[in-house]
Design a protein around this motif. Sequence first.
Motif, PDB file in Angstrom:
ATOM      1  N   ILE A 298       0.824  -1.210   0.000  1.00 36.77           N
ATOM      2  CA  ILE A 298       0.000   0.000   0.000  1.00 36.77           C
ATOM      3  C   ILE A 298       0.857   1.258   0.000  1.00 36.77           C
ATOM      4  CG2 ILE A 298      -0.252   0.224   2.502  1.00 36.77           C
ATOM      5  CD1 ILE A 298      -2.958   0.850  -0.181  1.00 36.77           C
ATOM      6  N   SER A 299       2.028   1.217   0.637  1.00 36.63           N
ATOM      7  CA  SER A 299       2.889   2.397   0.642  1.00 36.63           C
ATOM      8  C   SER A 299       3.469   2.676  -0.742  1.00 36.63           C
ATOM      9  CB  SER A 299       4.022   2.226   1.664  1.00 36.63           C
ATOM     10  OG  SER A 299       4.893   1.178   1.295  1.00 36.63           O
ATOM     11  N   THR A 302       0.391   4.218  -2.701  1.00 42.87           N
ATOM     12  CA  THR A 302      -0.172   5.504  -2.270  1.00 42.87           C
ATOM     13  C   THR A 302       0.861   6.454  -1.681  1.00 42.87           C
ATOM     14  OG1 THR A 302      -0.671   4.749  -0.020  1.00 42.87           O
ATOM     15  CG2 THR A 302      -2.325   4.324  -1.720  1.00 42.87           C
ATOM     16  N   LYS A 304       1.784   6.290   1.339  1.00 35.63           N
ATOM     17  CA  LYS A 304       1.429   6.445   2.746  1.00 35.63           C
ATOM     18  C   LYS A 304       1.529   5.099   3.466  1.00 35.63           C
ATOM     19  CE  LYS A 304       0.276  10.762   2.079  1.00 35.63           C
ATOM     20  NZ  LYS A 304       1.099  11.875   2.632  1.00 35.63           N
ATOM     21  N   ASP A 306      -0.319   3.100   5.563  1.00 36.73           N
ATOM     22  CA  ASP A 306      -1.723   2.977   5.972  1.00 36.73           C
ATOM     23  C   ASP A 306      -1.857   1.909   7.058  1.00 36.73           C
ATOM     24  OD1 ASP A 306      -4.445   2.403   6.191  1.00 36.73           O
ATOM     25  OD2 ASP A 306      -4.828   2.846   4.084  1.00 36.73           O
TER      26      ASP A 306
END
Length: 472
Positions: A298-299, A302, A304, A306
Motif C-alpha cells: 500500500i505504501s 499511495t 502512505k 496505511d
Amino acid sequence: MSIPGLRRFPWRAASVVVAATVAALALLVLPAPAMAADPSGATTLLEDPAAPLDYVWIILASALVFVMQGGFAMLTAGLCRAKNVVNLMMKNLMDFTIGSLAFFSVGFAIMFGSSKAGLFGTTGWFLAGEYYDVSYYLMFLFQVMFAATAATIVAGAVAERLKVKAYFLYSIAVCALIYPVYGHWVWGGGWLSALPYGVGHVDFAGSGVVHAVGGFLGLAGAIVLGPRIGRFDRHGKPHAIPGHSMTLAALGVFILWFGWYGFNAGSTLSALELRSAVIAVNTTLAASAGAVSSLIVISRKTGKLDVGMALNGAIAGLVGVTASCAWIEAWAAVVVGAIAGGIVVFGVLFFDRIHVDDPVGAVSVHGLNGIWGLLAVGLFADGTYGLYTTEGPMVVGLFYGGGAGQLMAQAIGVAVVIAWAFGTGFILFKILDKALGSIRVEPQEEIEGLDIGEHGGKAYPNFTVVDELPYR
C-alpha cells in the motif's frame, strides 16, 4: 386489538425458520439407533485415562475462539463510523447468540451427524439421545465457535446499511444450514473430503469452511444491498469513508490474533498432538508477514503507511495460513502470509473499482485469502503430518513431490465454496429483501446513523457529529 409493529414483523421469513425447527423436531422423534450416550464421562475416562487433558485443551481453545468475537466487534466498530457502533455491537452479539441456538438445534446435526450420501448429516438434532454424551458436547462447544465466526464475518461487509432484523434472520440461516452443509462436505465425512485426489480436499482449521464461506456470503450481501450513501460519486469515483477509531481497530486485530491460537492450534483436538507447536509458530509468522507485506504494497501504491491496511494484512495472513498451518514449514508460512498481505490490498482496490462497498475489507481479507489458503495446502504441504495425526496418509503438496493431486483436490474445493457460499448467500439476501420489503434502512436513517433509528441510542452520546459524508 392492534399490537404495534405486528404487521411489520417478517412473518413469511420467520415461517421458514419455524418450519425448519418443526422438521428437526419431527426427525428427533423418529426411531433412533441404540443409545450409547455417556453424559457423566465415566465410560470415556475408563477407556482413555488421558481424556481429561484433551478436554481441558479443547475447552480452553474454544474460549480463545470465543474471544475472537470481541476482536471482530472492535475491528468492525473501529473501521466504521461512530453513529453505527451500537448497531454493530448488537449484530456481533446476536449473530453469536442466535447462531449458537440455530447450530445447536439443526446445524450441528447437519454438519457432523451420520452422513447421507456425503451431502449432509441426519443425526444429532438438539444434541439429544445418543448425542447426550461428553464427547459430542465437547465437539459442539468447539464447533459452535467456528459457526459463529463464519456468521460474524459478514457483519463487516454489510455494515452501516443493513436492517438488524434482516441480520438476525440471516444468522439463523447461515448457522442452521449454509455453513453446516459445506462444513459437512469437508469436516463431516462428506464428498469433498473423499475426493480421489491426494488425500481428498483438506482444510485444517477453516480457511475455506469458515473464512471463505463468510467472505463470499458477505460479498453477496454487499452486492444485494448496494454501496453506502456517499461511497461513490455520480461519476463512479470511490470516496473513502474513514472509520471513527483506529485505536479500536488495532485492539480488535490483536484480540483476533490472540484468539487465533485457539482457532488453529486447538484444531488438533488433542493436547497430545505436539504438532500444535508447529501450528502456533506458523500462525505467528504468517500474520507478521501479512502485516509487513500489505504495508509495503500500500505504501508503494499511495506513498502512505496505511495502518488500517496493515491491520487487515495481519488478519489476511492469519486467514491464509489457517488451512495449511499444520502441514507446512515455517518458511512457507512466511510466504503464505506475505502473499495474503498483497492479496488484501489488491482485493480492496479491485472491489472499489467494481463498486462493491465493503466497509472493513471483509471480502478481501476472508473471501479471497480463504481461497488462497486452500490452494496453499496443495503447494506447500511437506508430507510430515497426516489428517490430524502423525500417522498416514500424509498430506503432500506439489512443491514437495506430491504431484498435482492434492492441488487438484484443493482447487475443486475452491470452486465449490465460491459457488455454494456466494450462490446461497445471494439467494438468501434476495429472499429476505423480498420478505421484508427491503433489507436496507431508509436513506434518512442511514445518514443519521443506525444507532438512533434501529436502537434508540448512541454509543457516544457526548459526541456531536457535524457531517460524516465524505463529500458534498
